[in-house]
Scaffold this motif. Structure first.
Motif, PDB file in Angstrom:
ATOM      1  N   ALA A  77       0.989  -6.627  10.937  1.00 53.73           N
ATOM      2  CA  ALA A  77       1.420  -7.954  10.497  1.00 53.73           C
ATOM      3  C   ALA A  77       1.634  -7.960   8.987  1.00 53.73           C
ATOM      4  CB  ALA A  77       0.393  -9.011  10.901  1.00 53.73           C
ATOM      5  N   ARG A  78       0.714  -7.359   8.250  1.00 55.95           N
ATOM      6  CA  ARG A  78       0.830  -7.284   6.790  1.00 55.95           C
ATOM      7  C   ARG A  78       2.106  -6.527   6.401  1.00 55.95           C
ATOM      8  NH1 ARG A  78      -4.111  -5.063   5.416  1.00 55.95           N
ATOM      9  NH2 ARG A  78      -4.966  -7.150   5.514  1.00 55.95           N
ATOM     10  N   ASP A  79       2.366  -5.400   7.055  1.00 55.11           N
ATOM     11  CA  ASP A  79       3.570  -4.617   6.760  1.00 55.11           C
ATOM     12  C   ASP A  79       4.838  -5.421   7.042  1.00 55.11           C
ATOM     13  OD1 ASP A  79       1.865  -2.529   6.102  1.00 55.11           O
ATOM     14  OD2 ASP A  79       2.206  -1.429   7.980  1.00 55.11           O
ATOM     15  N   LEU A  80       4.850  -6.141   8.160  1.00 54.34           N
ATOM     16  CA  LEU A  80       6.022  -6.944   8.509  1.00 54.34           C
ATOM     17  C   LEU A  80       6.200  -8.114   7.541  1.00 54.34           C
ATOM     18  CD1 LEU A  80       5.748  -6.917  12.393  1.00 54.34           C
ATOM     19  CD2 LEU A  80       7.532  -5.838  11.006  1.00 54.34           C
ATOM     20  N   GLU A  81       5.106  -8.712   7.100  1.00 54.16           N
ATOM     21  CA  GLU A  81       5.191  -9.777   6.106  1.00 54.16           C
ATOM     22  C   GLU A  81       5.801  -9.250   4.811  1.00 54.16           C
ATOM     23  OE1 GLU A  81       1.435 -12.637   7.347  1.00 54.16           O
ATOM     24  OE2 GLU A  81       1.106 -11.032   5.901  1.00 54.16           O
ATOM     25  N   GLN A  82       5.377  -8.071   4.387  1.00 52.77           N
ATOM     26  CA  GLN A  82       5.924  -7.484   3.164  1.00 52.77           C
ATOM     27  C   GLN A  82       7.401  -7.149   3.327  1.00 52.77           C
ATOM     28  OE1 GLN A  82       3.234  -4.221   2.487  1.00 52.77           O
ATOM     29  NE2 GLN A  82       1.708  -5.517   1.483  1.00 52.77           N
ATOM     30  N   ARG A  83       7.772  -6.633   4.501  1.00 52.66           N
ATOM     31  CA  ARG A  83       9.178  -6.316   4.753  1.00 52.66           C
ATOM     32  C   ARG A  83      10.012  -7.596   4.738  1.00 52.66           C
ATOM     33  NH1 ARG A  83      10.999  -3.801  10.336  1.00 52.66           N
ATOM     34  NH2 ARG A  83       9.128  -2.598   9.968  1.00 52.66           N
ATOM     35  N   LEU A  84       9.497  -8.660   5.364  1.00 56.04           N
ATOM     36  CA  LEU A  84      10.205  -9.931   5.393  1.00 56.04           C
ATOM     37  C   LEU A  84      10.383 -10.490   3.981  1.00 56.04           C
ATOM     38  CD1 LEU A  84      11.444 -12.182   7.127  1.00 56.04           C
ATOM     39  CD2 LEU A  84       9.155 -13.180   7.285  1.00 56.04           C
ATOM     40  N   GLU A  85       9.341 -10.408   3.172  1.00 56.05           N
ATOM     41  CA  GLU A  85       9.443 -10.881   1.786  1.00 56.05           C
ATOM     42  C   GLU A  85      10.494 -10.095   1.020  1.00 56.05           C
ATOM     43  OE1 GLU A  85       5.462 -10.563   0.290  1.00 56.05           O
ATOM     44  OE2 GLU A  85       4.745 -12.269   1.481  1.00 56.05           O
ATOM     45  N   ALA A  86      10.533  -8.779   1.208  1.00 54.22           N
ATOM     46  CA  ALA A  86      11.531  -7.943   0.532  1.00 54.22           C
ATOM     47  C   ALA A  86      12.939  -8.317   0.993  1.00 54.22           C
ATOM     48  CB  ALA A  86      11.258  -6.468   0.794  1.00 54.22           C
TER      49      ALA A  86
END
Length: 87
Positions: A62-71
């Motif tokens: 979830a953390r990785d996907l949140e970071q990808r979404l923010e990018a």
């Protein structure tokens, strides 16, 4: 004969209604589970609860996907703010 057809139609109608009820219940459950997950994630981010070992992988995903979404959002914003060249 007509009664058998009528009974069959009633049965099919009941099956259809039950399927609609099931779909509605599924949507409600999905919404509650999504809300539960979002609240849990917020508590984890705030450091108010510890993540059990069996959930650490999912929390990291979830953390990785949140970071990808923010990018991706930053990239879209940059593209929207970019001035097209006049050449």
């Amino acid at each position: 004969m007509i009664e058998a057809i009528r009974d069959r139609l009633i049965q099919r109608s009941l099956i259809g209604k039950r399927k609609l009820d099931r779909s509605s219940t599924r949507r409600q459950l999905d919404a509650i589970l999504r809300d539960l997950g979002e609240r849990y994630r917020a508590l984890v981010r705030a450091g108010r609860i510890d993540v059990p070992g069996e959930l650490t992988g999912l929390v990291q995903q979830a953390r990785d996907l949140e970071q990808r979404l923010e990018a991706q959002e930053r990239e879209i914003e940059a593209l929207e703010n970019e001035q097209p060249s006049t050449t």
